[in-house]
Design an enzyme around this catalytic site. Sequence first.
Site, short mmCIF file in Angstrom:
data_model
loop_
_atom_site.label_atom_id
_atom_site.label_comp_id
_atom_site.label_asym_id
_atom_site.label_seq_id
_atom_site.Cartn_x
_atom_site.Cartn_y
_atom_site.Cartn_z
N PRO A 9 0.63 -1.47 0.13
CA PRO A 9 -0.01 -0.07 -0.09
C PRO A 9 0.16 1.47 -0.17
CG PRO A 9 -0.41 -1.31 1.69
CD PRO A 9 0.43 -2.20 0.90
N ASN A 10 0.85 1.98 -0.40
CA ASN A 10 0.95 3.92 -0.99
C ASN A 10 1.87 3.42 -1.55
OD1 ASN A 10 -1.40 4.77 0.48
ND2 ASN A 10 -0.11 3.65 2.62
N ARG A 17 5.06 10.35 -2.77
CA ARG A 17 5.23 10.65 -1.08
C ARG A 17 6.28 10.53 -0.78
NH1 ARG A 17 5.07 5.00 1.40
NH2 ARG A 17 4.18 5.05 3.31
N TYR A 22 11.63 8.87 1.10
CA TYR A 22 10.85 7.80 -0.31
C TYR A 22 12.00 7.81 -1.74
CZ TYR A 22 8.08 5.17 3.53
OH TYR A 22 7.51 5.00 4.84
N ASN A 74 8.02 -5.93 -1.45
CA ASN A 74 8.35 -4.67 -0.59
C ASN A 74 6.55 -4.78 -0.30
OD1 ASN A 74 8.37 -2.35 1.34
ND2 ASN A 74 9.23 -1.56 -0.21
N ALA A 77 3.10 -0.89 4.88
CA ALA A 77 2.97 -1.30 5.95
C ALA A 77 2.47 -2.19 5.85
CB ALA A 77 1.99 0.35 6.58
N HIS A 80 4.05 -4.75 9.18
CA HIS A 80 4.15 -4.64 10.54
C HIS A 80 3.29 -4.94 11.20
CE1 HIS A 80 8.02 -2.15 9.12
NE2 HIS A 80 7.27 -0.88 8.79
N ASP A 87 1.32 -15.67 5.81
CA ASP A 87 1.10 -17.29 6.16
C ASP A 87 0.99 -17.15 4.28
OD1 ASP A 87 1.15 -17.56 8.46
OD2 ASP A 87 -1.59 -17.11 8.32
N GLU A 98 12.70 -9.83 0.44
CA GLU A 98 12.38 -8.32 1.36
C GLU A 98 12.76 -7.10 1.22
OE1 GLU A 98 11.74 -9.22 5.57
OE2 GLU A 98 10.24 -7.01 5.71
N HIS A 100 12.56 -3.11 1.58
CA HIS A 100 12.85 -1.99 1.79
C HIS A 100 13.23 -0.63 2.04
CE1 HIS A 100 9.62 -4.16 4.77
NE2 HIS A 100 10.45 -4.75 5.43
N SER A 102 13.28 2.51 3.09
CA SER A 102 14.13 3.35 4.04
C SER A 102 14.69 2.49 4.42
CB SER A 102 12.28 3.92 4.78
OG SER A 102 12.15 3.60 4.92
N ARG A 107 13.58 3.88 11.87
CA ARG A 107 12.72 5.00 12.20
C ARG A 107 11.77 4.26 12.67
NH1 ARG A 107 9.49 3.93 6.10
NH2 ARG A 107 8.82 6.63 7.74
N ARG A 111 7.62 0.29 13.46
CA ARG A 111 8.61 -0.65 11.88
C ARG A 111 9.65 -1.15 11.88
NH1 ARG A 111 5.49 3.30 8.40
NH2 ARG A 111 5.41 5.50 9.33
C1 DQA Z 1 8.46 0.95 3.26
C2 DQA Z 1 8.65 1.11 5.28
C3 DQA Z 1 7.63 0.52 5.42
O1 DQA Z 1 7.27 1.37 7.29
C4 DQA Z 1 6.79 1.37 5.35
O2 DQA Z 1 5.35 1.87 5.75
C5 DQA Z 1 5.97 1.40 3.49
C6 DQA Z 1 7.17 1.63 2.83
C7 DQA Z 1 9.67 1.28 3.01
O3 DQA Z 1 9.77 0.52 2.01
O4 DQA Z 1 11.17 1.68 2.90
O5 DQA Z 1 4.80 2.10 3.38
O6 DQA Z 1 8.46 -0.63 3.58
#
Ligand code: DQA
Length: 152
Positions: A9-10, A17, A22, A74, A77, A80, A87, A98, A100, A102, A107, A111
């Site tokens: 998401p996002n 953003r 980011y 990735n 959110a 977490h 699962d 995985e 990320h 950031s 942070r 997170r």
């Molecule tokens: C993220 C880190 C997450 O904590 C955050 O909610 C994101 C992006 C990252 O790519 O740094 O949306 O996964």
Amino acid sequence: MKVLVIQGPNLNLLGKREEEVYGGVTLEEINSELAEVGKQLGVEVRSFQSNHEGEIVDEIQRAPAEDYNAIIINPAAYTHTSIAIRDALLAVKLPYYEVHISNIFAREEFRHRSLISDGASGIVTGFGTVGYMLALKGVSRHLDIIKKEGGK
Ligand code: DQA
């Protein structure tokens, strides 16, 4: 080799953003660079983004039947919070990596905990959006080595 890249998401808002966290690169730009790097590596890449937990679970569940060798994810959110995504990743038994953008450990405390890290074959965090390319190159080399040497 086929690799599925899943964005949570996002991440569709990348480039607009929280640029200080980011960066300014858009998801579209990441996807075309992934396709380009994939071409150089001989890896077919599909990029998928969703803001919905269930859609991400569905995409993960479909992956084995579509002959993917690995998943780069990735979960944003959901990293977490989502036991459902954890699962699903464990259920399909494909190696997953995985990513990320950031450094989640530098942070807020909420997170620092990822619900998927312990099952991941590798983790990239804090390299900005270039982390996706590092992950793709790493996955391609890693799977090659595993195939040739049966090692890790
Ligand atoms: C993220 C880190 C997450 O904590 C955050 O909610 C994101 C992006 C990252 O790519 O740094 O949306 O996964």
